[in-house]
Design a protein around this motif. Structure first.
Motif, PDB file in Angstrom:
ATOM      1  N   THR A 129       0.842  -1.205   0.000  1.00  0.00           N
ATOM      2  CA  THR A 129       0.000   0.000   0.000  1.00  0.00           C
ATOM      3  C   THR A 129       0.873   1.250   0.000  1.00  0.00           C
ATOM      4  N   MET A 130       1.932   1.232   0.807  1.00  0.00           N
ATOM      5  CA  MET A 130       2.854   2.371   0.828  1.00  0.00           C
ATOM      6  C   MET A 130       3.476   2.605  -0.546  1.00  0.00           C
ATOM      7  N   LEU A 131       3.927   1.500  -1.188  1.00  0.00           N
ATOM      8  CA  LEU A 131       4.506   1.634  -2.527  1.00  0.00           C
ATOM      9  C   LEU A 131       3.478   2.148  -3.534  1.00  0.00           C
ATOM     10  N   THR A 132       2.230   1.684  -3.386  1.00  0.00           N
ATOM     11  CA  THR A 132       1.173   2.132  -4.292  1.00  0.00           C
ATOM     12  C   THR A 132       0.938   3.634  -4.146  1.00  0.00           C
ATOM     13  N   VAL A 133       0.797   4.103  -2.903  1.00  0.00           N
ATOM     14  CA  VAL A 133       0.554   5.532  -2.662  1.00  0.00           C
ATOM     15  C   VAL A 133       1.746   6.358  -3.133  1.00  0.00           C
ATOM     16  N   LEU A 134       2.952   5.883  -2.844  1.00  0.00           N
ATOM     17  CA  LEU A 134       4.167   6.590  -3.244  1.00  0.00           C
ATOM     18  C   LEU A 134       4.264   6.705  -4.763  1.00  0.00           C
ATOM     19  N   ASN A 135       4.022   5.594  -5.450  1.00  0.00           N
ATOM     20  CA  ASN A 135       4.109   5.607  -6.914  1.00  0.00           C
ATOM     21  C   ASN A 135       2.920   6.308  -7.559  1.00  0.00           C
ATOM     22  N   ALA A 136       1.775   6.341  -6.874  1.00  0.00           N
ATOM     23  CA  ALA A 136       0.642   7.137  -7.356  1.00  0.00           C
ATOM     24  C   ALA A 136       1.009   8.614  -7.325  1.00  0.00           C
TER      25      ALA A 136
ATOM     26  N   LEU B  73       5.001  13.464  -0.617  1.00  0.00           N
ATOM     27  CA  LEU B  73       3.550  13.566  -0.418  1.00  0.00           C
ATOM     28  C   LEU B  73       3.175  14.401   0.805  1.00  0.00           C
ATOM     29  N   ARG B  74       4.110  15.165   1.338  1.00  0.00           N
ATOM     30  CA  ARG B  74       3.788  16.026   2.474  1.00  0.00           C
ATOM     31  C   ARG B  74       2.714  17.051   2.075  1.00  0.00           C
ATOM     32  N   GLY B  75       1.649  17.139   2.880  1.00  0.00           N
ATOM     33  CA  GLY B  75       0.567  18.067   2.582  1.00  0.00           C
ATOM     34  C   GLY B  75      -0.445  17.543   1.587  1.00  0.00           C
ATOM     35  N   ARG B  76      -0.227  16.342   1.079  1.00  0.00           N
ATOM     36  CA  ARG B  76      -1.174  15.719   0.148  1.00  0.00           C
ATOM     37  C   ARG B  76      -2.149  14.836   0.931  1.00  0.00           C
ATOM     38  N   VAL B  77      -3.375  14.726   0.419  1.00  0.00           N
ATOM     39  CA  VAL B  77      -4.426  13.999   1.139  1.00  0.00           C
ATOM     40  C   VAL B  77      -4.878  12.789   0.325  1.00  0.00           C
ATOM     41  N   PHE B  78      -4.885  11.642   0.996  1.00  0.00           N
ATOM     42  CA  PHE B  78      -5.329  10.373   0.411  1.00  0.00           C
ATOM     43  C   PHE B  78      -6.565   9.914   1.176  1.00  0.00           C
ATOM     44  N   VAL B  79      -7.696   9.762   0.459  1.00  0.00           N
ATOM     45  CA  VAL B  79      -8.966   9.366   1.086  1.00  0.00           C
ATOM     46  C   VAL B  79      -9.352   7.976   0.597  1.00  0.00           C
ATOM     47  N   THR B  80      -9.740   7.123   1.522  1.00  0.00           N
ATOM     48  CA  THR B  80     -10.118   5.755   1.177  1.00  0.00           C
ATOM     49  C   THR B  80     -11.033   5.202   2.265  1.00  0.00           C
ATOM     50  N   SER B  81     -11.284   3.906   2.237  1.00  0.00           N
ATOM     51  CA  SER B  81     -12.189   3.320   3.231  1.00  0.00           C
ATOM     52  C   SER B  81     -11.715   1.933   3.618  1.00  0.00           C
ATOM     53  N   GLY B  82     -12.098   1.500   4.812  1.00  0.00           N
ATOM     54  CA  GLY B  82     -11.806   0.159   5.291  1.00  0.00           C
ATOM     55  C   GLY B  82     -10.614   0.110   6.235  1.00  0.00           C
ATOM     56  N   LEU B  83     -10.840  -0.419   7.449  1.00  0.00           N
ATOM     57  CA  LEU B  83      -9.758  -0.599   8.414  1.00  0.00           C
ATOM     58  C   LEU B  83      -9.792  -1.997   9.024  1.00  0.00           C
ATOM     59  N   GLY B  84     -10.452  -2.928   8.320  1.00  0.00           N
ATOM     60  CA  GLY B  84     -10.624  -4.276   8.860  1.00  0.00           C
ATOM     61  C   GLY B  84      -9.385  -5.121   8.744  1.00  0.00           C
ATOM     62  N   GLY B  85      -9.398  -6.112   7.822  1.00  0.00           N
ATOM     63  CA  GLY B  85      -8.275  -7.033   7.689  1.00  0.00           C
ATOM     64  C   GLY B  85      -7.123  -6.392   6.938  1.00  0.00           C
ATOM     65  N   MET B  86      -7.033  -6.667   5.644  1.00  0.00           N
ATOM     66  CA  MET B  86      -5.945  -6.102   4.847  1.00  0.00           C
ATOM     67  C   MET B  86      -6.058  -4.590   4.751  1.00  0.00           C
ATOM     68  N   SER B  87      -7.282  -4.066   4.703  1.00  0.00           N
ATOM     69  CA  SER B  87      -7.467  -2.622   4.574  1.00  0.00           C
ATOM     70  C   SER B  87      -6.931  -1.869   5.777  1.00  0.00           C
ATOM     71  N   GLY B  88      -6.755  -2.573   6.919  1.00  0.00           N
ATOM     72  CA  GLY B  88      -6.211  -1.934   8.108  1.00  0.00           C
ATOM     73  C   GLY B  88      -4.823  -1.367   7.895  1.00  0.00           C
TER      74      GLY B  88
ATOM     75  N   ALA C 259      -3.876   3.043   6.970  1.00  0.00           N
ATOM     76  CA  ALA C 259      -3.516   4.133   7.870  1.00  0.00           C
ATOM     77  C   ALA C 259      -2.007   4.200   8.075  1.00  0.00           C
ATOM     78  N   LYS C 260      -1.413   3.045   8.361  1.00  0.00           N
ATOM     79  CA  LYS C 260       0.026   2.984   8.588  1.00  0.00           C
ATOM     80  C   LYS C 260       0.793   3.352   7.320  1.00  0.00           C
ATOM     81  N   ALA C 261       0.337   2.834   6.194  1.00  0.00           N
ATOM     82  CA  ALA C 261       1.023   3.084   4.922  1.00  0.00           C
ATOM     83  C   ALA C 261       1.013   4.564   4.560  1.00  0.00           C
ATOM     84  N   ALA C 262      -0.108   5.238   4.817  1.00  0.00           N
ATOM     85  CA  ALA C 262      -0.216   6.662   4.494  1.00  0.00           C
ATOM     86  C   ALA C 262       0.811   7.476   5.278  1.00  0.00           C
ATOM     87  N   VAL C 263       0.959   7.161   6.563  1.00  0.00           N
ATOM     88  CA  VAL C 263       1.903   7.894   7.404  1.00  0.00           C
ATOM     89  C   VAL C 263       3.342   7.627   6.959  1.00  0.00           C
ATOM     90  N   ILE C 264       3.657   6.371   6.646  1.00  0.00           N
ATOM     91  CA  ILE C 264       5.005   6.046   6.180  1.00  0.00           C
ATOM     92  C   ILE C 264       5.303   6.772   4.863  1.00  0.00           C
TER      93      ILE C 264
END
Length: 686
Positions: free
Chosen positions: A233-240, A250-265, A268-273
């Motif tokens: 997920t981190m690589l996906t956001v970074l390469n996006a 990506l400082r100051g950029r906003v990524f909006v999505t949904s799901g914090l269950g299993g894999m989607s959990g 949150a961590k990936a966005a911060v990294i």
């Protein structure tokens, strides 16, 4: 040696009990469902009376006739109350977790490793619905019922190196004679005849106990908690960011999505990294709290106004933030559009979705018109009405996304069947002139990860079976040294991927991503995977790593999965709907040295939409383990790169050419490109 503290001796005793076979005399008390943990939504298989009888008959096969009168009544009640016979009476009292390998009472280290991986998949800190044997994705099963768990552990505890455990969709068929070089376990999940592989038929078959949806790493015993998807997920956001915004900063950029269950959990961590502001909507309070307590989610709010305020503040401060919105993603998307309409300020740069839309009508997606509890009731009491509301909600969600996209947001499908189900719901996602696997928005494979796969990079992972964090730290250091050495010898395009992964592995320990087993994930190419595996095996031999290490990968990889709306969505020669690659991979891994192999129907995009497979391979420091790893890992990557090359991918063409230069015994059929399309036109017109 086993640490013989009173606690350890107690665990050994309990593990021995778990390995002794089904507890039948006396029967354990029926404690029912544990109200303190999350549970799977009620299933609605719509069985006929004859099918109900068959489901009950099938479940009772695991028990001697003298117990049938006692068990038949409670199994029938489970079937009618929950839509499936889980056999809650047989849920073990032993705390499920990945115990150190030496504590498992087995005759082989390979069998003990499989036990460790199974128990990790069912650890309440890891599993989504542990009592229903669901690891992630709402319905990704490890087994179909608890009788199967007890039988599997008994078989594994007695297995020798001349036997293989055969698993049919959760059911242990038995131990069969085999060679020491053979896999110790061969797993198939959901291998239904294609014409009968519909979602409706699946619900019936699962209720009758005859097939199972293993997702990807749930049914192959290789899940490592949400860390398993954080890196991807981190690589996906970074390469996006690099592709859509022109920068990996990506400082100051906003990524909006949904799901914090299993894999989607992992989002949150990936966005911060990745350094951005991650805003993740989740309707279920339980996973929100779970991720917050784990430290993966920094803040939670159920107030949309406060959510918008925090987005503005974080953007301005250019701070990395993970913000969980306790509410429906549709409300969040519509609110973001209203803010844009009112102020002219676009508050979101990147958007995606990770609701479990492979399972849209049984708890994978919650329509915006209903509260969480209302939805759970309606999907059981009135499935058709619930389906209608899901479709209405998807249309609203896409409408808001389309408006924000027109304003400048970049959106992609995360391979969860979002666009596929939105299309089925009648939402405006069609791509004019697009092919069978194309929509208005790209999948993350088509625009972001597909080229990475074609370079041979994918989610390689390992588990330290000692359970000792020091072993994990040592393997992290080994992997870092290996990648740094290789990175100086590769092309610029490949070097960027190496640099991303070196940064990841250096920081991995600091981000405290271990949930469950002492595991690590790292995107690596063929050369990197083989070199890391051999270096770890050598470290075990020299005692620098204290116990065997299981190497594996996500099925979501270069070769492991044929999925036309995800992993192979960037295959454009018409073969995206063919599954030869995944099946050949499963077979090839089996005879090249894997300790266990798995082949599944479904996973990611859903039942009937995907064929995928995976493996586990135990490194024990022996020369044999090193030879197995080298042979199997080379095949496990080259297979998919060769297929992607044949389909016309330029990255894959160059990658497999270089691999053939390095490996004299590798010979791949290379495609000849059509130089002039007019030749085709003239031939067809003639």
């Amino acid at each position: 040696e086993v640490n013989e503290s009173p606690f350890t001796l107690g665990v050994m005793s309990s593990l021995k009990e778990v390995c002794a076979g089904l507890p039948l005399d006396p029967l354990p008390p029926n404690r029912g469902r544990d109200p303190s943990i999350p549970h799977a939504p009620v299933r609605t298989p719509n069985l006929t009376p004859a099918e109900e009888r068959l489901a009950l008959r099938n479940a009772l096969r695991y028990f001697p006739p003298n117990l049938h009168a006692t068990l038949a009544t409670e199994f029938a009640q489970e079937l009618r109350q929950y839509g499936h016979i889980y056999m809650y009476r047989f849920y073990p009292t032993l705390r499920m977790r990945a115990y150190p390998i030496d504590q498992y009472p087995c005759r082989t280290r390979q069998a003990a490793s499989i036990m460790l991986m199974i128990m990790n998949n069912l650890d309440p800190a890891v599993a989504q619905f542990p009592q229903e044997l669901v690891t992630y994705g709402g319905n990704g099963q490890v087994f179909s019922n608890w009788a199967q768990f007890w039988l599997v552990f008994h078989y594994l505890s007695t297995m020798t190196e001349e036997q293989t455990l055969v698993m049919y969709s959760g059911h242990p068929l038995g131990l069969f004679p085999s060679l020491p070089s053979s896999p110790r376990c061969v797993i198939t999940n959901g291998m239904v005849i294609p014409n009968y592989s519909s979602r409706e038929e699946y619900e019936k078959m699962f209720a009758m106990g005859i097939t199972m949806y293993g997702q990807m790493t749930a049914g192959s015993y290789c899940y490592i908690g949400p860390q398993g998807i954080v890196h991807g997920t981190m690589l996906t956001v970074l390469n996006a960011g690099r592709r859509y915004l022109g920068s990996g900063d990506l400082r100051g950029r906003v990524f909006v999505t949904s799901g914090l269950g299993g894999m989607s959990g992992a989002q949150a961590k990936a966005a911060v990294i990745a350094g951005c502001v991650g805003v993740i909507a989740e309707v279920d309070e339980a996973p929100l709290k779970k991720r917050h307590e784990q430290g993966w989610l920094m803040e939670i709010t159920s107030d949309l106004s406060h959510c918008i305020q925090r987005i503005r503040e974080a953007r301005k401060a250019k701070m990395a933030l993970s913000l969980g919105y306790h509410g429906n993603i549709v409300d969040l998307w519509e609110c973001l559009y209203q803010e844009y309409k009112k102020t002219g300020e676009l508050l979101v740069d990147l958007g995606s979705d990770q609701t479990s839309l492979h399972n849209p009508f049984s708890g994978g997606y919650y329509p915006v018109q209903l509260a969480f509890r209302q939805a759970n009731q309606l999907m059981n009491t009135d499935p058709e009405r619930f389906k209608t509301l899901v479709h209405e909600s998807l249309r609203r969600q896409v409408a808001a996304i389309n408006k924000l996209s027109d304003a400048g947001m970049f959106f992609w499908d995360y391979g969860n069947a979002f666009l596929l189900e939105a299309q089925r719901a009648g939402a405006e996602v069609e791509k004019k002139g697009g092919g069978a696997t194309e929509f208005k928005y790209p999948s993350y494979v088509q625009h972001i990860m597909g080229d990475i796969f074609s370079l041979g990079f994918g989610p390689f992972r390992w588990v330290c079976t000692s359970g000792d964090p020091a072993d994990l730290a040592e393997t992290d250091a080994i992997a870092t040294a290996v990648l740094e050495e290789i990175s100086s010898t590769v092309t610029e395009q490949v070097r960027q991927q190496y640099n991303d992964n070196i940064c990841w592995i250096r920081e991995a320990g600091k981000h405290k991503m271990v949930v469950g087993s002492q595991a690590r994930i790292l995107y690596s190419d063929q050369r990197g995977r083989v070199s890391i595996a051999l270096a770890i095996n050598q470290a075990i031999a020299k005692g620098r790593v204290s116990a065997p290490v299981v190497i594996s990968r996500d099925h979501h990889d270069v070769s492991g999965t044929d999925s036309p709306f995800r992993e192979t969505s960037n295959v454009y020669d018409g073969s995206a709907f063919c599954a030869d690659m995944a099946v050949q991979n499963f077979v090839g891994d089996a005879f090249r040295g894997a300790t266990w192999v798995a082949l599944h129907n479904g996973g990611g995009v859903g039942w009937g939409e995907v064929i995928n497979g995976g493996f586990g391979l135990v490194l024990d420091g022996s020369e044999d383990a090193g030879q197995r790893a080298k042979l199997m890992l080379n095949w496990d990557v080259s297979n998919g790169v060769a297929r992607r090359c044949w389909s016309g991918n330029a990255n894959a063409y160059e990658t497999i050419q270089r691999t053939m230069e390095d490996q004299r015994q590798l010979r791949v059929t290379m495609p000849n490109s059509i130089q002039e399309d007019q030749i085709l036109d003239r031939a067809l017109q003639g």
